[in-house]
Design a protein around this motif. Structure first.
Motif, PDB file in Angstrom:
ATOM      1  N   VAL A  10       0.836  -1.202   0.000  1.00 46.37           N
ATOM      2  CA  VAL A  10       0.000   0.000   0.000  1.00 46.37           C
ATOM      3  C   VAL A  10       0.873   1.254   0.000  1.00 46.37           C
ATOM      4  N   ALA A  11       1.897   1.263   0.854  1.00 49.44           N
ATOM      5  CA  ALA A  11       2.796   2.416   0.901  1.00 49.44           C
ATOM      6  C   ALA A  11       3.544   2.586  -0.415  1.00 49.44           C
ATOM      7  N   LEU A  12       3.993   1.479  -0.994  1.00 50.85           N
ATOM      8  CA  LEU A  12       4.705   1.550  -2.266  1.00 50.85           C
ATOM      9  C   LEU A  12       3.803   2.028  -3.392  1.00 50.85           C
ATOM     10  N   ALA A  13       2.539   1.578  -3.387  1.00 50.79           N
ATOM     11  CA  ALA A  13       1.603   2.020  -4.427  1.00 50.79           C
ATOM     12  C   ALA A  13       1.289   3.493  -4.287  1.00 50.79           C
ATOM     13  N   THR A  14       1.176   3.971  -3.061  1.00 52.08           N
ATOM     14  CA  THR A  14       0.903   5.395  -2.832  1.00 52.08           C
ATOM     15  C   THR A  14       2.082   6.242  -3.279  1.00 52.08           C
ATOM     16  N   ASP A  15       3.297   5.747  -3.041  1.00 49.60           N
ATOM     17  CA  ASP A  15       4.498   6.457  -3.493  1.00 49.60           C
ATOM     18  C   ASP A  15       4.581   6.491  -5.008  1.00 49.60           C
ATOM     19  N   ASN A  16       3.994   5.472  -5.661  1.00 54.94           N
ATOM     20  CA  ASN A  16       3.883   5.423  -7.124  1.00 54.94           C
ATOM     21  C   ASN A  16       5.229   5.528  -7.839  1.00 54.94           C
ATOM     22  N   GLY A  17       6.252   4.887  -7.264  1.00 57.19           N
ATOM     23  CA  GLY A  17       7.554   4.841  -7.915  1.00 57.19           C
ATOM     24  C   GLY A  17       8.426   6.047  -7.720  1.00 57.19           C
ATOM     25  N   ARG A  18       7.945   7.041  -6.952  1.00 59.82           N
ATOM     26  CA  ARG A  18       8.742   8.254  -6.794  1.00 59.82           C
ATOM     27  C   ARG A  18      10.012   8.005  -5.987  1.00 59.82           C
ATOM     28  N   GLY A  19      10.022   6.981  -5.151  1.00 59.93           N
ATOM     29  CA  GLY A  19      11.215   6.670  -4.366  1.00 59.93           C
ATOM     30  C   GLY A  19      12.171   5.729  -5.062  1.00 59.93           C
ATOM     31  N   LEU A  20      11.874   5.345  -6.296  1.00 58.27           N
ATOM     32  CA  LEU A  20      12.719   4.428  -7.054  1.00 58.27           C
ATOM     33  C   LEU A  20      13.169   5.087  -8.352  1.00 58.27           C
ATOM     34  N   THR A  21      14.440   4.957  -8.662  1.00 55.75           N
ATOM     35  CA  THR A  21      14.929   5.508  -9.926  1.00 55.75           C
ATOM     36  C   THR A  21      14.368   4.702 -11.093  1.00 55.75           C
ATOM     37  N   THR A  22      14.426   5.292 -12.275  1.00 53.86           N
ATOM     38  CA  THR A  22      13.910   4.610 -13.464  1.00 53.86           C
ATOM     39  C   THR A  22      14.667   3.315 -13.729  1.00 53.86           C
ATOM     40  N   SER A  23      15.965   3.320 -13.538  1.00 52.46           N
ATOM     41  CA  SER A  23      16.750   2.102 -13.792  1.00 52.46           C
ATOM     42  C   SER A  23      16.366   0.991 -12.817  1.00 52.46           C
ATOM     43  N   VAL A  24      16.133   1.331 -11.550  1.00 52.18           N
ATOM     44  CA  VAL A  24      15.703   0.333 -10.572  1.00 52.18           C
ATOM     45  C   VAL A  24      14.332  -0.222 -10.964  1.00 52.18           C
ATOM     46  N   GLN A  25      13.434   0.660 -11.391  1.00 55.75           N
ATOM     47  CA  GLN A  25      12.104   0.211 -11.810  1.00 55.75           C
ATOM     48  C   GLN A  25      12.189  -0.731 -13.009  1.00 55.75           C
TER      49      GLN A  25
ATOM     50  N   LEU B 118       2.153  -2.283 -11.867  1.00 55.60           N
ATOM     51  CA  LEU B 118       1.521  -1.057 -12.366  1.00 55.60           C
ATOM     52  C   LEU B 118       1.649   0.112 -11.388  1.00 55.60           C
ATOM     53  N   PRO B 119       1.312  -0.063 -10.097  1.00 57.35           N
ATOM     54  CA  PRO B 119       1.393   1.092  -9.202  1.00 57.35           C
ATOM     55  C   PRO B 119       2.778   1.339  -8.611  1.00 57.35           C
ATOM     56  N   ILE B 120       3.591   0.293  -8.436  1.00 57.38           N
ATOM     57  CA  ILE B 120       4.861   0.448  -7.725  1.00 57.38           C
ATOM     58  C   ILE B 120       5.996   0.859  -8.656  1.00 57.38           C
ATOM     59  N   ALA B 121       5.964   0.406  -9.901  1.00 61.00           N
ATOM     60  CA  ALA B 121       7.034   0.725 -10.854  1.00 61.00           C
ATOM     61  C   ALA B 121       6.432   1.180 -12.181  1.00 61.00           C
ATOM     62  N   PRO B 122       5.709   2.303 -12.189  1.00 61.38           N
ATOM     63  CA  PRO B 122       5.027   2.725 -13.429  1.00 61.38           C
ATOM     64  C   PRO B 122       5.983   3.071 -14.566  1.00 61.38           C
ATOM     65  N   ASP B 123       7.133   3.678 -14.251  1.00 62.63           N
ATOM     66  CA  ASP B 123       8.083   4.023 -15.317  1.00 62.63           C
ATOM     67  C   ASP B 123       8.670   2.763 -15.949  1.00 62.63           C
TER      68      ASP B 123
END
Length: 582
Positions: free
Chosen positions: A212-227, A283-288
């Motif tokens: 839930v926390a990761l989906a709310t963050d919507n990938g903002r705490g993860l770089t594109t390469s990590v995603q 979809l919600p955790i790593a959208p990029d």
């Protein structure tokens, strides 16, 4: 709006009960039955135990659905959040929303129907105790997959179903069951190892495994390469379970070898775990990262749609010696291709279509595998040439109600408007017509066109199956003159040989030992009888009607009233794609 106002604590208990009760039931199944519950024999008692436990779980799932707040399906409800491994911040986090609730109810329903069917038609194999225990462990793992909200718990539940399904195929399956079981376990375990690496990458880089926390963050705490790396790793594991072409090759062998209830649970429940992971995690955790791989996912999806349909057409042609169970398995590759295409669009329309197609596939293909199992029991084979050539009357003339229900399920599978199979495919194609921002419209419209062509191929092979199995092959003997036919019936020189099914199968409980099919082929030295004198097969029995009617009724209900499902999934999907914002 809730149909019945149920307190939050009761809802929490019901969801925890769904996950834990099958596990406790599995342990109890392996213990000696109390003296007052043994019945006529221990085997009958343990089969009755399986029906009781899965029935209680189904009732709990229905009560949970009735108490669900349908005005706020995007909100996580019946949540439990307890610290489990503080050092890793892993929590016993459970909850349901409009995405997971239909899958929970579908899992509980199909498992109960499989337990009920097995009470009367237990597949030949070892101890019924082990069979019931494995089915209950499988149910617990599947329900946990749809209920947990922690990535590591999701992985554990995702893996929990592999061993029970392996043994169901290897010990209670048909021909080549050992090879099929090994192929199933190797493919899925190798995919899971890669998926675990992706899950650990997300957890370590973001500092939490809470979905839930990761989906709310919507990938903002993860770089594109990590995603991108996470989507590739987790996506491979999910794609194997779905299965996505070209990682699908374990599925036809597993379905062909599995017992009837194993095929129903594999197609109706286990395949949904992979596509659910795409929607709930990627979809919600790593959208990029998903946006990077979406065109490739869509391309593999439409190749799977066409490939599955062409494989079915090859199996359905006269003289191919195609197995009907194998054909339905390949059809699942095509149907799950539509689900993956909808997810790849990254739009509310496409994802809603994918979730609807998930449920529709579980209902329709579950019904198809039940019916194919019944046909195989009666004829002693699932070979299409044998089924079509056994008599000119085929199923319509020998077991009319069974033939009519098989035709209904096949037509529902090809996506006839007014039945459940239609809406998922239509919404998926609409989503591909206008994909999410940043995705190539020309590419996705090309995928849409290929997918639409796949629906025509699906209709072609399903109608061929209905014509051959339900109506039979045209035979020169069917065009003989009345005098020649009379000569054949009297054992004249033009007599032909062919498989002649035997009488009806008793419908009472058969808890142990090999099952005697209701219709074994035998070499007949007489002629093919006229349709009016064709020996009858056992038509739909009472226990079969009780097992199959709910699936047929829900297929019609979902087709005529799609808002039942879409009203649950749409708000939840909108919130998921918006990064946790309603």
């Amino acid at each position: 709006m809730t149909v019945i106002d149920i307190s939050a604590s009761v809802m929490q208990f019901l969801l925890a009960f769904l996950v834990v009760a099958p596990l406790l039931g599995a342990v109890a199944a392996l213990l000696p039955a109390p003296p007052g519950l043994k019945g006529k024999n221990p085997d009958q008692a343990v089969l009755r135990h399986g029906v009781t436990v899965t029935g209680a779980v189904l009732i709990a799932a229905i009560v949970l659905a009735v108490g669900f707040d349908h005005d706020h399906p995007a909100t996580m409800q019946a949540t439990t959040d307890i610290s489990w491994i503080p050092a890793l911040d892993v929590r016993m986090h459970l909850g349901i929303d409009g995405i997971s609730l239909p899958l929970l109810v579908l899992t509980a329903l199909l498992t109960f129907l499989c337990a009920l069917y097995s009470y009367f038609k237990l597949p030949a194999g070892p101890s019924p105790k082990a069979f019931v225990a494995l089915v209950l462990v499988l149910e617990s793992g599947t329900l946990a997959t749809f209920a947990v909200l922690d990535l590591l718990l999701f992985f554990l539940a995702f893996e929990m179903v592999l061993i029970p399904m392996y043994f169901l195929i290897a010990r209670w399956g048909g021909g080549r069951r050992q090879a099929a079981a090994w192929k199933f376990i190797l493919y899925t375990l190798l995919g899971s190892v890669v998926m675990l690496l992706g899950i650990l990458l997300i957890g370590l880089k973001s500092g939490t495994f809470d979905m839930v926390a990761l989906a709310t963050d919507n990938g903002r705490g993860l770089t594109t390469s990590v995603q991108v790396i996470a989507v590739l790793a987790i996506g491979i594991g999910l794609a194997v379970k779905t299965p996505m072409w070209p990682l699908h090759s374990w599925l036809p062998d597993a379905h062909t070898a599995a017992p009837t209830v194993g095929s129903v649970l594999l197609a109706g429940v286990l395949l949904k775990m992979g596509t659910y992971g795409f929607v709930r995690i990627l979809l919600p955790i790593a959208p990029d990262g998903m946006r990077t791989f979406a065109p490739y996912l869509a391309a593999f999806a439409v190749v799977g749609i066409v490939y599955g349909s062409l494989a079915c057409l090859a199996l359905a042609r006269t003289g191919a010696k195609g197995d009907l169970k194998r054909l339905i398995a390949y059809s699942s590759v095509g149907h799950m291709g539509f689900v993956l295409l909808g997810i790849a669009t990254m739009t509310p329309t496409g994802v809603n279509g994918a979730l609807f197609a998930n449920i529709a596939h579980g209902l329709i293909t579950g019904l198809l595998f039940f019916l194919v199992g019944a046909v195989k029991d009666r004829y002693g084979t699932a070979d299409l040439d044998a089924l079509a050539g056994a008599t000119g009357a085929a199923l319509y003339g020998r077991a009319p109600r069974l033939g009519a229900l098989l035709a209904f399920a096949a037509i529902a599978s090809l996506g006839l408007p007014g039945l459940a199979g239609f809406w998922g495919e239509m919404l998926t194609l609409f989503g591909a017509y206008s994909p999410a921002e940043g995705l190539s419209r020309p590419a996705f419209r090309t995928f849409m066109t290929i997918g639409a062509f796949g629906t025509l191929l699906t209709a072609a092979y399903m109608l061929i199956v209905v014509r051959r199995v339900c109506m039979g092959e045209h035979s020169p003997h069917s065009r003989l003159s009345p005098d020649d036919r009379a000569s054949q019936l009297a054992g004249g020189p033009q007599a032909v040989s062919g498989p002649q099914p035997s009488g009806p199968q008793p419908s009472g409980p058969q808890p142990s030992g090999p099952q005697q099919p209701g219709s074994q082929p035998s070499e007949a030295t007489g002629a093919r009888p006229a349709p009016s004198t064709t020996p009858q097969l056992a038509d739909i029995q009472a226990y079969e009607a009780a097992t199959w009617t709910p699936l047929a009724a829900l297929t019609v209900l979902a087709g005529l009233w799609p808002a039942v499902l879409l009203g649950l999934t749409d708000p939840a999907v909108q919130k998921l794609l918006a990064g946790g914002k309603s």
